[in-house]
Structures are given as C-alpha cells and as structure tokens.
Design an enzyme around this catalytic site. Structure first.
Site, PDB file in Angstrom:
ATOM      1  N   HIS A  14       0.927  -1.477  -0.045  1.00  0.00           N
ATOM      2  CA  HIS A  14       0.084   0.204   0.054  1.00  0.00           C
ATOM      3  C   HIS A  14       0.855   1.387  -0.096  1.00  0.00           C
ATOM      4  O   HIS A  14       0.576   2.304  -0.594  1.00  0.00           O
ATOM      5  CB  HIS A  14      -1.081   0.018   1.054  1.00  0.00           C
TER       6      HIS A  14
ATOM      7  N   LYS B 205       5.759   5.569  -1.672  1.00  0.00           N
ATOM      8  CA  LYS B 205       6.737   6.494  -1.063  1.00  0.00           C
ATOM      9  C   LYS B 205       8.004   6.307  -1.596  1.00  0.00           C
ATOM     10  O   LYS B 205       9.054   6.934  -1.082  1.00  0.00           O
ATOM     11  CB  LYS B 205       6.649   5.797   0.540  1.00  0.00           C
TER      12      LYS B 205
HETATM   13 FE   LIG Z   1      -0.018   5.496   3.194  1.00  0.00          FE
END
Ligand SMILES: [Fe+2]
Length: 337
Positions: free
Chosen positions: A191, A195
């Site tokens: 998920h 990043k």
């Molecule tokens: Fe997140």
C-alpha cells in the site's frame, strides 16, 4: 495427436497403492518429468513445504487424509493454492466429481489411466502453472520493493506484515469474498510502495513537515497505484492503494471520497493502519497502549474520519484477543493496556 514435448516440471504423485504409484512414476519419468511419490495425504502436505511442486496427482481413496481433504488444504494455503491438483479415482461417480470441484480440484483422471490423456492434461496444467509462476515473480519484485521501502524506517519495522495479518483477519471476520481477502493480503504489503518517490530526508524527518514536503507525501497513493497498475492480478488491490488515506467526511486524499464511496477494502486497511501506527513507537510519538489507541480511534470515528461499523468490528476483534498473535514486533515500547 502429437504430444507437446517441451514441458517439464516436478509432479507429486500420491497413492496408497504401490503399484499405482510405480505406474504413474514410470509413465511420467519416461516423458522427462521429475516425479516424487508419496503414499499418504500427510506426506503430500509435507513435501509441498519442502519442494517446488508444479502439479499434484492425488488419489481420492487414501486412508486418514483422503484426496478431497488434501486438496482442500492445498487450496486453502496461500503458498500452494495456485498449484494444480488432479484427482485420480477409480470411481466414475458423478458425486465424486462434484465433490472434487467443490474442494477446488483443477482436473480429474479415471482409472485405468490412459497414457495420452494423462500426458495431455498434465502438460496443459503445468504450462498454466509456469505462466502463473512468472506472474508471481513479478508480484514478488513488488513485495521486495515495498519491504525495502519499509526497511528504511526502523520505526515501521514489521508494519507491512502486521497490516497484512490484521486486515485479512478483519476482512474474514466481516465475511468478505475470497478475492477481496487476497487483495487485502497484497495491499498490506504494497500500500505504501509509492513512497519510493519521497526522499529519505522527508520520509524519516523527526520534525513537522513543511507544506511542500506534506504535498509530496500525499502523492504516494497515486504513485503506488501507477506502479502496481500493469499487473492484472493487482486489479482489486489498486483501489486500496489509491484510497487508503481517504476519510469518511471527505477530508482525506487523493480524491476526497466520502463514506461508502471509499471501497470497503480501503476502509479496512485504514482502520488497521491507524491502529498499528498508534500502537507502535514513531519518531514523533510513543507507543500507545491498546486501550488508549482504541480510545483515540473512537474519537476519530466520532469526527467522521473512519468507518464506524468497521471500527466496531475491529475493536471487538482486538478486545477478544484475536489480534494478539498478529501484533509481532509491535509490543516493543508499547505501554501496558
Ligand atoms: Fe500510506
């Protein structure tokens, strides 16, 4: 019909009758397959933990664990459910085939086994298995990438694994279909894969983020969705990745979705994500006790951030102790509840 000779692989043959095992072993070995034979159902499950099996030929009538029971266990295990299982039976009973389909068997063979039929079915299923393996390799690249991002931050150690376990437990508790449970398992790991575009200096910053830095962090759901989009098997995972930071009152990101417009799987992941963040130590906060974490979440539910029903069910699971064994690594630094 000419047989396709270009398929090889490891076949696990299970039969309590030595003569049947030898016959199948001889037929398959002479065609270049690597064959492992066992005489009972328990040994099938053991072997599948030890070696990479491309196909299982399973006798239905075996003492103790019969073929149906073994097939059920193979198909219930996330590590083995994609391995094709062919049930071999002396019975041409329709009821047997129905039961075989119910337990997830991929094909059937009747005794006496016809050589051409055996080789045709085995080759076709192993080809399919090899294609699935390729897909799995692509998945495992994504998982490795996601875990390496998690690994950058010592404070989030084990977060992905816990999220996967919490969300699967909650999804099953809520009676979600299997496809969504599989999606939750994958989303637990990937998920936050988006990043990757956030520099470490921002990701690990122990102080408050500037508006620009915060904006960059907020891009991670959309970037993550884009990274995983080419994998067809991740179709049901994409909405979870994209929407795991929405809030029920519409104040979340990236799309400002409200209430039920946020997919149920994303609402589940949110609840367990917040719970894990609260109950573990972070650079900016200590680890909350379970009671304090649930209390904080209840206040956030009252502010219409999280789904109240999903929260109530999760709270019930936590208070029943069902999540205790899933909280591996989260207990360090957590105050007593
Ligand atoms: Fe997140």
């Amino acid at each position: 019909m000419p047989l396709d000779q270009n398929v090889s692989g490891t076949i696990l043959v299970a039969d309590d009758q030595a003569a049947n095992r030898e016959l199948l072993d001889e037929l398959l070995s002479s065609e270049g397959f690597s064959v492992v034979t066992v005489s009972d159902g328990g040994s099938v499950l053991e072997q599948m933990n030890l070696i990479n099996v491309d196909l299982v030929l399973l006798d239905v009538m075996m003492p103790e664990l019969n073929g149906f029971e073994v097939c059920t266990r193979i198909k219930a295990n996330p590590d083995t459910y994609l391995t094709p299982v062919v049930l071999v039976t002396a019975l041409s009973d329709k009821q047997d085939r129905i039961e075989g389909l119910r337990v997830g068997a991929d094909d059937f063979l009747s005794r006496p086994v016809d050589r051409t039929e055996l080789l045709t079915r085995v080759r076709s299923l192993i080809k399919l298995k090899h294609r699935t393996d390729e897909l799995e390799r692509a998945e495992s690249v994504l998982f490795t990438l996601a875990r390496s991002i998690e690994g950058k931050d010592p404070y989030t150690h084990g977060h992905c694994e816990r999220l996967m376990n919490y969300s699967v437990t909650l999804g099953e508790h809520l009676g979600l279909p299997k496809e969504q449970i599989v999606a939750l398992r994958r989303a637990g790991i990937v998920h936050d894969i988006g990043k990757i575009v956030v520099p470490d200096a921002i990701l690990l910053k122990p102080a408050k983020l500037s508006p620009e830095e915060w904006k960059l962090i907020q891009e991670h759901p959309v970037v993550g969705e884009r990274i995983c989009a080419p994998l067809k098997s991740f179709r049901t995972v994409l909405p979870i990745i994209r929407h795991h930071h929405e809030k029920c009152d519409g104040s979340g990101y990236p799309d400002g979705l409200r209430g039920d417009a946020i997919p149920i799987t994303a609402r589940i992941l949110q609840i367990v994500d917040i719970y894990d963040a609260l109950t573990t130590e972070r650079p900016y906060k200590h680890a909350f006790s379970i009671t304090d974490a649930l209390h904080t979440m209840k206040q956030e539910v009252a502010k219409s951030w999280w789904d109240p029903q999903v929260f109530v069910e999760f709270e019930q699971l936590v208070r029943s102790g069902a999540t205790d064994s899933l909280a591996k690594g989260a207990a360090a630094g957590r105050a007593k509840s």
